[in-house]
Motif scaffolding. Structure first.
Motif, PDB file in Angstrom:
ATOM      1  N   UNK A 113     -17.793   7.511   5.779  1.00 54.19           N
ATOM      2  CA  UNK A 113     -18.231   6.135   6.020  1.00 54.19           C
ATOM      3  C   UNK A 113     -17.068   5.319   6.563  1.00 54.19           C
ATOM      4  N   UNK A 114     -17.355   4.527   7.581  1.00 55.13           N
ATOM      5  CA  UNK A 114     -16.371   3.590   8.115  1.00 55.13           C
ATOM      6  C   UNK A 114     -17.050   2.229   8.205  1.00 55.13           C
ATOM      7  N   UNK A 115     -16.715   1.355   7.280  1.00 52.68           N
ATOM      8  CA  UNK A 115     -17.346   0.039   7.226  1.00 52.68           C
ATOM      9  C   UNK A 115     -16.932  -0.853   8.384  1.00 52.68           C
ATOM     10  N   UNK A 116     -17.855  -1.705   8.797  1.00 50.96           N
ATOM     11  CA  UNK A 116     -17.569  -2.636   9.893  1.00 50.96           C
ATOM     12  C   UNK A 116     -17.448  -4.074   9.407  1.00 50.96           C
ATOM     13  N   UNK A 117     -17.797  -4.316   8.138  1.00 54.29           N
ATOM     14  CA  UNK A 117     -17.725  -5.667   7.567  1.00 54.29           C
ATOM     15  C   UNK A 117     -16.912  -5.622   6.277  1.00 54.29           C
ATOM     16  N   UNK A 118     -16.271  -6.731   5.956  1.00 50.57           N
ATOM     17  CA  UNK A 118     -15.523  -6.824   4.703  1.00 50.57           C
ATOM     18  C   UNK A 118     -16.437  -6.523   3.521  1.00 50.57           C
ATOM     19  N   UNK A 119     -15.959  -5.697   2.622  1.00 48.58           N
ATOM     20  CA  UNK A 119     -16.704  -5.387   1.407  1.00 48.58           C
ATOM     21  C   UNK A 119     -17.757  -4.315   1.558  1.00 48.58           C
ATOM     22  N   UNK A 120     -18.031  -3.882   2.784  1.00 48.22           N
ATOM     23  CA  UNK A 120     -19.093  -2.896   3.007  1.00 48.22           C
ATOM     24  C   UNK A 120     -18.780  -1.561   2.322  1.00 48.22           C
ATOM     25  N   UNK A 121     -17.524  -1.131   2.375  1.00 50.09           N
ATOM     26  CA  UNK A 121     -17.133   0.127   1.731  1.00 50.09           C
ATOM     27  C   UNK A 121     -17.311   0.063   0.218  1.00 50.09           C
ATOM     28  N   UNK A 122     -17.074  -1.098  -0.351  1.00 51.29           N
ATOM     29  CA  UNK A 122     -17.239  -1.276  -1.790  1.00 51.29           C
ATOM     30  C   UNK A 122     -18.707  -1.128  -2.196  1.00 51.29           C
ATOM     31  N   UNK A 123     -19.617  -1.587  -1.349  1.00 56.75           N
ATOM     32  CA  UNK A 123     -21.043  -1.507  -1.700  1.00 56.75           C
ATOM     33  C   UNK A 123     -21.584  -0.081  -1.671  1.00 56.75           C
ATOM     34  N   UNK A 124     -20.973   0.815  -0.881  1.00 55.35           N
ATOM     35  CA  UNK A 124     -21.475   2.194  -0.821  1.00 55.35           C
ATOM     36  C   UNK A 124     -20.671   3.139  -1.703  1.00 55.35           C
ATOM     37  N   UNK A 125     -19.593   2.644  -2.334  1.00 56.39           N
ATOM     38  CA  UNK A 125     -18.723   3.493  -3.150  1.00 56.39           C
ATOM     39  C   UNK A 125     -19.504   4.152  -4.288  1.00 56.39           C
ATOM     40  N   UNK A 126     -19.134   5.389  -4.571  1.00 59.58           N
ATOM     41  CA  UNK A 126     -19.789   6.170  -5.623  1.00 59.58           C
ATOM     42  C   UNK A 126     -18.737   6.918  -6.435  1.00 59.58           C
ATOM     43  N   UNK A 127     -19.119   7.344  -7.635  1.00 55.64           N
ATOM     44  CA  UNK A 127     -18.230   8.247  -8.374  1.00 55.64           C
ATOM     45  C   UNK A 127     -18.241   9.635  -7.714  1.00 55.64           C
ATOM     46  N   UNK A 128     -17.296  10.474  -8.060  1.00 56.13           N
ATOM     47  CA  UNK A 128     -17.212  11.805  -7.464  1.00 56.13           C
ATOM     48  C   UNK A 128     -18.425  12.681  -7.776  1.00 56.13           C
ATOM     49  N   UNK A 129     -19.177  12.346  -8.820  1.00 58.94           N
ATOM     50  CA  UNK A 129     -20.381  13.122  -9.113  1.00 58.94           C
ATOM     51  C   UNK A 129     -21.645  12.476  -8.541  1.00 58.94           C
ATOM     52  N   UNK A 130     -21.468  11.532  -7.611  1.00 59.60           N
ATOM     53  CA  UNK A 130     -22.599  10.861  -6.971  1.00 59.60           C
ATOM     54  C   UNK A 130     -23.233  11.706  -5.867  1.00 59.60           C
ATOM     55  N   UNK A 131     -24.331  11.223  -5.296  1.00 57.07           N
ATOM     56  CA  UNK A 131     -25.082  12.006  -4.307  1.00 57.07           C
ATOM     57  C   UNK A 131     -24.316  12.319  -3.014  1.00 57.07           C
ATOM     58  N   UNK A 132     -23.427  11.442  -2.568  1.00 55.92           N
ATOM     59  CA  UNK A 132     -22.682  11.731  -1.332  1.00 55.92           C
ATOM     60  C   UNK A 132     -21.819  12.974  -1.542  1.00 55.92           C
ATOM     61  N   UNK A 133     -21.003  12.960  -2.583  1.00 57.29           N
ATOM     62  CA  UNK A 133     -20.110  14.094  -2.816  1.00 57.29           C
ATOM     63  C   UNK A 133     -20.884  15.336  -3.217  1.00 57.29           C
ATOM     64  N   UNK A 134     -22.009  15.176  -3.901  1.00 57.99           N
ATOM     65  CA  UNK A 134     -22.838  16.336  -4.230  1.00 57.99           C
ATOM     66  C   UNK A 134     -23.304  17.043  -2.962  1.00 57.99           C
ATOM     67  N   UNK A 135     -23.629  16.263  -1.925  1.00 61.52           N
ATOM     68  CA  UNK A 135     -24.031  16.853  -0.645  1.00 61.52           C
ATOM     69  C   UNK A 135     -22.927  17.687  -0.024  1.00 61.52           C
ATOM     70  N   UNK A 136     -21.702  17.168  -0.051  1.00 55.27           N
ATOM     71  CA  UNK A 136     -20.570  17.910   0.502  1.00 55.27           C
ATOM     72  C   UNK A 136     -20.239  19.134  -0.348  1.00 55.27           C
ATOM     73  N   UNK A 137     -20.356  19.010  -1.662  1.00 57.30           N
ATOM     74  CA  UNK A 137     -20.097  20.146  -2.547  1.00 57.30           C
ATOM     75  C   UNK A 137     -21.108  21.260  -2.303  1.00 57.30           C
ATOM     76  N   UNK A 138     -22.372  20.893  -2.168  1.00 55.41           N
ATOM     77  CA  UNK A 138     -23.416  21.889  -1.886  1.00 55.41           C
ATOM     78  C   UNK A 138     -23.177  22.565  -0.539  1.00 55.41           C
ATOM     79  N   UNK A 139     -22.797  21.769   0.440  1.00 59.08           N
ATOM     80  CA  UNK A 139     -22.568  22.317   1.777  1.00 59.08           C
ATOM     81  C   UNK A 139     -21.367  23.264   1.786  1.00 59.08           C
ATOM     82  N   UNK A 140     -20.317  22.946   1.039  1.00 56.12           N
ATOM     83  CA  UNK A 140     -19.149  23.835   0.934  1.00 56.12           C
ATOM     84  C   UNK A 140     -19.563  25.160   0.292  1.00 56.12           C
TER      85      UNK A 140
END
Length: 153
Positions: free
Chosen positions: A91-118
């Protein structure tokens, strides 16, 4: 472009084989993968192929995952065992605070997707600059994540 370079850092012979392929997406952003085989003693018998990615991330998690998936498939096809992604790969945010709104813990769905793919691709992944949720909702951690070929962090 393909080439082979021989060098001797620290008096140890090392062979590098590099191939680079440039991809152009429908949005005219380019991504490239550099594949290198690294071996000691100038023999390729004990070499390990690594892939280094250069990509243009956007503020769309699904689009970035699709780009990463495509680049991993290319690296696996080239027999790489390790792939390194740049900072803000997901993710590359284009507005201030945007990265904070999508942030997740390491066991969240974004990282789970990368872990499954690995795990499915049987490749190690170095994921630079993941937006990890901190201890409270106002804290954002810029976390580098290493996932092994079984999907473990």
């Amino acid at each position: 472009m393909s080439f082979c370079r021989h060098s001797t850092p620290n008096s140890s012979p090392v062979s590098w084989i590099q191939s680079r392929r440039r991809l152009v997406s429908k949005h005219s952003r380019s991504q490239s993968v550099v594949i290198r085989a690294v071996a000691g003693n100038s023999t390729m018998a004990n070499s390990v192929r690594i892939a280094v990615v250069q990509m243009t991330s956007v503020n769309d998690i699904a689009a970035n995952f699709a780009t990463c998936s495509r680049l991993v498939k290319e690296a696996v096809f080239a027999r790489a065992k390790f792939i390194a992604f740049p900072e803000n790969f997901s993710f590359f945010g284009t507005k201030d605070g945007e990265s904070l709104t999508i942030a997740e813990p390491l066991d969240g769905p974004i990282m789970q997707g990368y872990r499954s793919f690995a795990r499915e691709s049987k490749i190690w992944m170095s994921l630079g600059g993941f937006q990890e949720k901190g201890q409270d909702d106002a804290q954002l951690c810029n976390t580098h994540v290493l996932i092994d070929d079984t999907g473990n962090i």
